[in-house]
Design an enzyme around this catalytic site. Sequence first.
Site, PDB file in Angstrom:
ATOM      1  N   ASP A 273     -18.833  -1.802 -13.443  1.00 24.89           N
ATOM      2  CA  ASP A 273     -17.860  -2.697 -12.828  1.00 24.89           C
ATOM      3  C   ASP A 273     -18.554  -3.498 -11.724  1.00 24.89           C
ATOM      4  OD1 ASP A 273     -14.693  -3.116 -12.518  1.00 24.89           O
ATOM      5  OD2 ASP A 273     -15.636  -3.174 -10.542  1.00 24.89           O
ATOM      6  N   ASN A 281     -14.475 -13.732  -6.351  1.00 26.38           N
ATOM      7  CA  ASN A 281     -13.907 -14.809  -7.159  1.00 26.38           C
ATOM      8  C   ASN A 281     -12.988 -15.689  -6.316  1.00 26.38           C
ATOM      9  OD1 ASN A 281     -14.080 -15.886  -9.721  1.00 26.38           O
ATOM     10  ND2 ASN A 281     -12.319 -14.797 -10.515  1.00 26.38           N
ATOM     11  N   ASP A 290     -17.531 -16.857 -13.089  1.00 27.55           N
ATOM     12  CA  ASP A 290     -18.054 -16.842 -14.459  1.00 27.55           C
ATOM     13  C   ASP A 290     -19.571 -16.762 -14.470  1.00 27.55           C
ATOM     14  OD1 ASP A 290     -15.474 -17.010 -15.362  1.00 27.55           O
ATOM     15  OD2 ASP A 290     -15.548 -19.157 -15.806  1.00 27.55           O
ATOM     16  N   GLU A 315     -14.083  -7.738 -15.338  1.00 30.73           N
ATOM     17  CA  GLU A 315     -15.432  -7.583 -14.790  1.00 30.73           C
ATOM     18  C   GLU A 315     -16.055  -6.249 -15.192  1.00 30.73           C
ATOM     19  OE1 GLU A 315     -12.567  -6.224 -11.491  1.00 30.73           O
ATOM     20  OE2 GLU A 315     -12.609  -7.623 -13.171  1.00 30.73           O
TER      21      GLU A 315
END
Length: 429
Positions: A273, A281, A290, A315
């Site tokens: 993770d 983000n 991304d 993720e």
Amino acid sequence: MSRLPAVRFSHFLPSLLLLLAGLAAAYVKDLSVFFTSLFNVLPTLVLLLGGAYCAVYRRQRELFLMVTVYIAYFLLDTQTDYYRDHGKVRDDAAVVFHLCCLLLPLMFCLFAVWQERTHLFQDMVARFAVLLAVGSVALGLEQSFPEPLLGWLAAIRWPALHGQWMSLIQLAYPVFLASFVLLVVQYLRNPRPLHAAQVVGLLGIFWMLPKTFILPFTLNIMCSQVMLMIAAAVSHEAYQMAFRDELTGLPGRRALNERMQRLGRNYVLAMTDVDHFKKFNDTHGHDVGDQVLRLVASKLSKVTGGGRAYRYGGEEFALVFAAKTLEECLPHLEEVREAIATYNIQLRNKESRPQDDQSGRQRRGAAASSSVSVTISIGAAERLAEHRSPEEVLKSADQALYNAKGAGRNCVVPFGQNRRGAVRMTANN
């Protein structure tokens, strides 16, 4: 940024196998009645089945590629049938053959590079209108001015470039060359199985045309193979859409589920993770998010020790080590964790992105205040007596991942190890 690393031999493999199979079948001299009967109906069967498949999935471009190849097959097959039955060619054989040699690569390339960007019905009407217009003009000229048209097609315009090996009209060679270059460029710009099939299919057409009246059933076999290449590419891309993650290029969760059902008695599963991804983000934007996911996926895909990376969702990523023990896998997991943690990402505007890999490496090597680093947490578990199914092992790996986050993140935690032990392991590393 260069897209050449996305070029894969697997994109070309099905088409190359079909091409080699077609070449082998075309050179077989003595065929049984079964195969001769099959080759007579094979192009029509392939068009019906492949065309229906493309129509169901609304692949207009591939459908018209097949139709273009089939029209050329129909026109030339009429000529070859007359030649086999009467021992001579028809009066219009030369002009029909030369027109096909010129228009087939031209129309094949046109439909190959014609992207589907408008409404599907409008796109289909536009393609059909182009096909009908070209066909009508060619038929009208062939019926009204056969001799002048034949003279224009067969004329040698560049005597210095004409060789004894040329068995097609001279105009066909620059058309084939330009079409081939255009299709190769299209593949390099956007590597896809379909674009690879178009390149190989054009090569098959180029080999087929000079052999049309020489080798029996060459026309039937190669036209069928080219249409099969297109249908196989559609299937290949459908498989990739279902089993491969578009953003990262890694196999997706469906592929992971299938892989887990084929594992042996000994294996290790690891869950990964990205640490604080939501906060990252929200701070830097989804485009940078991304970019982070692609970076992590790229590093995970290079994990050593026989591991295979999968995009699990969001993720989260999964790593599969077949026929391995947890003790064997931990050094490789630690290595990939460290590789990600020590990699600096340069945050830049889209307008200032590097033009190539070299300039990108120079920017990463220079100190900059806009660089950030990303870390991952990893939880790993191996199949034990109490964990008999892969799903249970995956749940144990997910629990170990939860422990890794509780231990401060940016660490590797085996299942069953407490958080304090994880902190000591990270500190010792």
